[in-house]
Design an enzyme around this catalytic site. Sequence first.
Site, PDB file in Angstrom:
ATOM      1  N   LYS B  74     -26.954 -47.636  39.852  1.00 23.67           N
ATOM      2  CA  LYS B  74     -27.293 -48.118  38.511  1.00 23.67           C
ATOM      3  C   LYS B  74     -27.206 -49.640  38.519  1.00 23.67           C
ATOM      4  O   LYS B  74     -26.253 -50.194  39.120  1.00 23.67           O
ATOM      5  CB  LYS B  74     -26.297 -47.521  37.512  1.00 23.67           C
ATOM      6  CG  LYS B  74     -26.565 -47.820  36.050  1.00 23.67           C
ATOM      7  CD  LYS B  74     -25.521 -47.124  35.182  1.00 23.67           C
ATOM      8  CE  LYS B  74     -25.803 -47.275  33.706  1.00 23.67           C
ATOM      9  NZ  LYS B  74     -24.823 -46.536  32.866  1.00 23.67           N
ATOM     10  N   SER B 149     -26.682 -43.634  29.506  1.00 27.44           N
ATOM     11  CA  SER B 149     -27.449 -44.799  29.897  1.00 27.44           C
ATOM     12  C   SER B 149     -27.886 -44.792  31.364  1.00 27.44           C
ATOM     13  O   SER B 149     -28.768 -45.566  31.734  1.00 27.44           O
ATOM     14  CB  SER B 149     -26.639 -46.070  29.625  1.00 27.44           C
ATOM     15  OG  SER B 149     -25.437 -46.055  30.377  1.00 27.44           O
ATOM     16  N   SER B 173     -22.539 -41.484  29.477  1.00 31.19           N
ATOM     17  CA  SER B 173     -23.690 -42.075  30.177  1.00 31.19           C
ATOM     18  C   SER B 173     -23.929 -41.595  31.610  1.00 31.19           C
ATOM     19  O   SER B 173     -24.982 -41.879  32.180  1.00 31.19           O
ATOM     20  CB  SER B 173     -23.575 -43.603  30.182  1.00 31.19           C
ATOM     21  OG  SER B 173     -23.892 -44.113  28.921  1.00 31.19           O
TER      22      SER B 173
END
Lengths: 59, 461
Positions: B74, B149, B173
């Site tokens: 990420k 996310s 997330s």
Amino acid sequence: MTDWHAVAQARGVKISESEIERMAEALRRLEEVLQPVVHDLPHSLDPAITFRADPGDTE
Amino acid sequence: VTLRQAAEALRKRQLSSVELTQAALTRIERLNPALNAFLSVFPQSALERAARADRELAAGKDCGPLHGIPIGLKDLFDMRGVRTTAGSPVYENYVPAQDSAVVEKLEGAGAVIVGKLNLHELAYGITSSNPHYGAVHNPWILDRIPGGSSGGSGAAVAADLVFAAMGSDTGGSIRVPAAFCGTVGLKPTYGRVSRFGTIPLAFSLDHMGPLTRDVRDAGIVLNLIAGFDARDASSARRAVPDHVPAPGCSIRGVRIGLPETFFFERLEAEVDSAVRGAVARAASLGAEIIPIDLPEIAALNAVGQIILLAEAAALMQPHLENRERFGADVLELLQQGGLLPATDYINAQRLRRKLCQQFRPLWKSVDCLTIPSTPMTAPRIGETAIHLGGAEEKVRAAATRFMRPFNVLGLPAVSIPCGLSATGLPIGLQIAGPAFHESLILRVAAALEDAGVGIPPCPIE
């Protein structure tokens, strides 16, 4: 309950009335849950963030 | 193919790390235009690292199961000399001088980092419809959100672009994209994995963890990234046990708590049915299903939201003068947080401690909890509200409703796929347990996976 419009004005937050109203509604909902419970918190209860004078002094 | 199978094939010389990495890069090149999962791809450095892994393995230097395996990050994990954006213009020129703790450990274990993954702006939301870098698409149905996310991480693992991806979880997330994309997503205990070198959203709620294709792979990655780190003030000095469930592991006698309220309210019928089906499977494997009543879940959610609003607003305060640098949803949350008085934040953190104390006795009567990961399957891109149980609810609030409590409590929780909806979208089952008992929740998850709870591979080609 907090007057969020007044808070926004005092902080000089530059957003429209309708935006403040939308935020105020969300914040009101949170405070409605928080405030009644806060009255029952014992004064000895620390916040869940703990400062350690010696950073090595962890469990 | 799982991470373990790829690792085994590398050791048997059935294929090389260069071949694995090239295959990943080719697939990324082919599918990323449709998914928008990767923000940046590093073909040259990845192939060089893969070639080195092949040489090392041939010379008998084996750094463990991630050695030579292509993975993704990420884009909020610092990687020395590589731009790290957190999906925001605020960090568009941020090039860290050193690696995050997680990257240090992954690289030390010989993993091949092929690129950095798209996310919801600043990791502050669950759609991953990023206004600056474009929306991530769900590989199961492209007009659906992947969740967030860590949406790029979920999409990349589900679409077989990488064997594992790292994510962060402040209010769901890791687990939301795992549930929406049909992968495994593990949020470890707060303090288990170092946050050093990651771009924070909310200091006291952020957790780092993996998204993988199956449960044992999640255990493998956790084994590598867990452990004390003096550079993270909240890092726990705990020994790291082996988190990989044994083959054929048993859950006979494990006491599984099934909450009777809150977690089975206002959810899609298909989700309810799939989760209860998985719980019934656990019972058939010898687990004891114990109906329970959990304390103050609504209060936990409110506490989590107040803490998140305040901590994120404090972090972004220096940048709020430039409103145009933020998407509309994130800007509104940051401005909301800026209005909260300090007393609300402090009292939320005090209430958090009390709620943690109230929750602890639960673990005397059950070993873990099984609940839905989310009340619904992935909504359409652009959808901001959905109808659940006859009421309209914001997508963000609905998707995090069953997850945020475990960020507030800091407890480990894993989402595994447990079924597909009639429209062909994954449904997630969440298993949560006591602090530092990741091994137990992974064992329960692996036993269910072994017993056939799961979904077929994502059909995207």
